[in-house]
Design a protein around this motif. Structure first.
Motif, PDB file in Angstrom:
ATOM      1  N   UNK A   1       1.530 -35.234  23.990  1.00  0.00           N
ATOM      2  CA  UNK A   1       2.160 -36.014  23.717  1.00  0.00           C
ATOM      3  C   UNK A   1       2.668 -35.807  22.070  1.00  0.00           C
ATOM      4  N   UNK A   2       1.539 -35.318  21.377  1.00  0.00           N
ATOM      5  CA  UNK A   2       1.823 -35.308  19.893  1.00  0.00           C
ATOM      6  C   UNK A   2       3.079 -34.185  19.715  1.00  0.00           C
TER       7      UNK A   2
ATOM      8  N   UNK B   1       3.662 -40.766  19.990  1.00  0.00           N
ATOM      9  CA  UNK B   1       2.430 -40.741  19.309  1.00  0.00           C
ATOM     10  C   UNK B   1       1.263 -41.771  19.687  1.00  0.00           C
ATOM     11  N   UNK B   2       1.588 -42.945  20.037  1.00  0.00           N
ATOM     12  CA  UNK B   2       0.703 -43.884  20.555  1.00  0.00           C
ATOM     13  C   UNK B   2       0.104 -43.519  22.042  1.00  0.00           C
ATOM     14  N   UNK B   3       0.935 -42.645  22.766  1.00  0.00           N
ATOM     15  CA  UNK B   3       0.460 -42.436  24.125  1.00  0.00           C
ATOM     16  C   UNK B   3      -0.482 -41.143  23.940  1.00  0.00           C
ATOM     17  N   UNK B   4      -0.351 -40.448  22.829  1.00  0.00           N
ATOM     18  CA  UNK B   4      -1.245 -39.265  22.490  1.00  0.00           C
ATOM     19  C   UNK B   4      -2.501 -39.977  21.901  1.00  0.00           C
ATOM     20  N   UNK B   5      -2.273 -41.109  21.088  1.00  0.00           N
ATOM     21  CA  UNK B   5      -3.328 -41.534  20.631  1.00  0.00           C
ATOM     22  C   UNK B   5      -4.492 -42.196  21.730  1.00  0.00           C
ATOM     23  N   UNK B   6      -3.768 -42.733  22.894  1.00  0.00           N
ATOM     24  CA  UNK B   6      -4.547 -43.210  23.804  1.00  0.00           C
ATOM     25  C   UNK B   6      -5.423 -42.064  24.545  1.00  0.00           C
ATOM     26  N   UNK B   7      -4.576 -41.068  24.804  1.00  0.00           N
ATOM     27  CA  UNK B   7      -5.212 -39.921  25.678  1.00  0.00           C
ATOM     28  C   UNK B   7      -6.577 -39.098  24.595  1.00  0.00           C
ATOM     29  N   UNK B   8      -6.080 -39.249  23.584  1.00  0.00           N
ATOM     30  CA  UNK B   8      -7.209 -38.678  22.699  1.00  0.00           C
ATOM     31  C   UNK B   8      -8.559 -39.639  22.905  1.00  0.00           C
ATOM     32  N   UNK B   9      -8.177 -41.015  22.768  1.00  0.00           N
ATOM     33  CA  UNK B   9      -9.433 -42.144  22.782  1.00  0.00           C
ATOM     34  C   UNK B   9     -10.195 -41.808  24.125  1.00  0.00           C
ATOM     35  N   UNK B  10      -9.637 -41.243  25.249  1.00  0.00           N
ATOM     36  CA  UNK B  10     -10.527 -41.218  26.400  1.00  0.00           C
ATOM     37  C   UNK B  10     -10.635 -39.660  26.640  1.00  0.00           C
TER      38      UNK B  10
END
Length: 394
Positions: free
Chosen positions: A249-250, A231-240
């Protein structure tokens, strides 16, 4: 043989097993009996004439802990320390229990005092590897200003000289170098998924997002069940703004959770997985669709051309129809997030806020008003956002 200590310990652990599969299946429910587990541990204290047996006392404390009877658990762990002040089972259980109490009431003083006592006794490196990582996570989430002003506690430990951030770094370094035997399994800190996960959380807290991503990748590599890291990895890619990768990732996080949730509970670190915010994953998936299809002036909203409530004066383009469908899908994800008891307070507000705009854009004005009227009155003051007022006026 029936009164053999090891047999009694095994029976106590068996009947108090807290794994999801054990407590949720008919076969497991036949044997799940916490009180019987406590009775087996008490036989060691009484019939075997070992009233100071730290492991048996800790077993009773763990049953109370698993039942969220934290006061009873703390009393049992304190009983160990009254008899054996340097007994690590007592200190570890107490820190673990006090962290759970802190999650409920916000008061960190008991955790800090217990940790500083363990450090004073020279026992810090003897704490179990999961307790060390959980303690690091506790320090990551503490606010030094709040600690100093509200609770009158100096964030700097007078003995070690460590502030909150230095405590995190120090604890995670102990974890990385630690080796622990758990039953017949060897746990190596350099390959410990929960350690990588907490290190990633720490790096996020100091805005080292790219470095945090690598730690979350390591967490999943060493513990494939670790859906919060996905989930954190998905949030990183969402932020970029890499929405496609974020969605991958989600979806992987949800698939991992569904595949392994029945097996959670056999390992101490499964506590992180059992307490994970599944609702946040659905919220994030809804946010991806919302950001890509709502339109507006924000640089986060990819379609700069706005979408408006439908009017039948002329036919809509296929693109606009598709965007409306995507927004309805986003609303379904937000509803699913709320159904799954979304824990993140900021996300709760955002879900309500965005659902209001989705209803508005779909010309369901009464529903839009209901969504916005349910927003906490502090939303505008906190976010400086007049959009809900403009939406109500429209």
């Amino acid at each position: 043989k029936e009164m053999d200590r090891e047999n009694l310990m095994s029976l106590g652990r068996f009947h108090s097993n807290n794994s999801t599969r054990f407590v949720s299946t008919a076969e497991g429910q036949k044997y799940k009996n916490d009180q019987l587990g406590i009775d087996y541990y008490r036989l060691i204290l009484t019939l075997l004439n070992s009233p100071d047996d730290a492991e048996a006392l800790a077993g009773i404390g763990k049953i109370h802990y698993d039942r969220e009877e934290f006061g009873a658990a703390a009393r049992k762990y304190n009983e160990i320390l009254e008899k054996h002040p340097a007994q690590i089972e007592g200190h570890a259980g107490l820190i673990n229990t006090y962290i759970e109490l802190w999650k409920r009431d916000g008061d960190p003083r008991f955790v800090i005092a217990s940790h500083r006592e363990v450090r004073r006794l020279g026992l810090e490196e003897d704490l179990p590897i999961y307790v060390l990582t959980k303690l690091a996570g506790f320090y990551i989430d503490l606010d030094p200003t709040d600690l100093r002003i509200k609770y009158q506690v100096d964030p700097v430990d007078a003995v070690s000289g460590f502030d909150l951030e230095e405590n995190v770094i120090h604890l995670l370094q102990i974890v990385f170098n630690k080796e622990e035997k758990r039953d017949e399994e060897e746990i190596e800190g350099s390959e410990y998924g929960e350690g990588f996960y907490q290190r990633g959380r720490y790096l996020l807290s100091i805005n080292e997002n790219a470095r945090a991503l690598r730690q979350f990748e390591n967490a999943v590599r060493t513990d494939p069940w670790h859906y919060p890291a996905l989930t954190r990895m998905g949030e990183y890619y969402q932020s970029v703004m890499d929405f496609d990768k974020a969605e991958q990732y989600y979806r992987a996080a949800l698939a991992t959770y569904e595949s392994h949730r029945e097996d959670y509970g056999n390992r101490p670190e499964d506590e992180t997985l059992m307490e994970g915010d599944i609702g946040k994953i659905y919220f994030n998936m809804g946010s991806l669709l919302y950001l890509q299809n709502a339109g507006g002036n924000s640089p986060e909203l990819i379609p700069q051309r706005r979408i408006y409530p439908f009017r039948a004066e002329k036919a809509e383009t296929d693109e606009t129809k598709s965007r409306r469908q995507q927004l309805l899908q986003a609303a379904e994800y937000f509803d699913k997030a709320l159904e799954k008891d979304l824990q993140d307070k900021e996300a709760l507000v955002q879900a309500q806020y965005r659902k209001g705009w989705i209803r508005y854009l779909g010309s369901d004005f009464e529903e839009a008003l209901d969504e916005w009227n349910d927003l906490d009155s502090s939303y505008q003051a906190v976010h400086g956002d007049r959009s809900p007022l403009i939406g109500r006026a429209s």
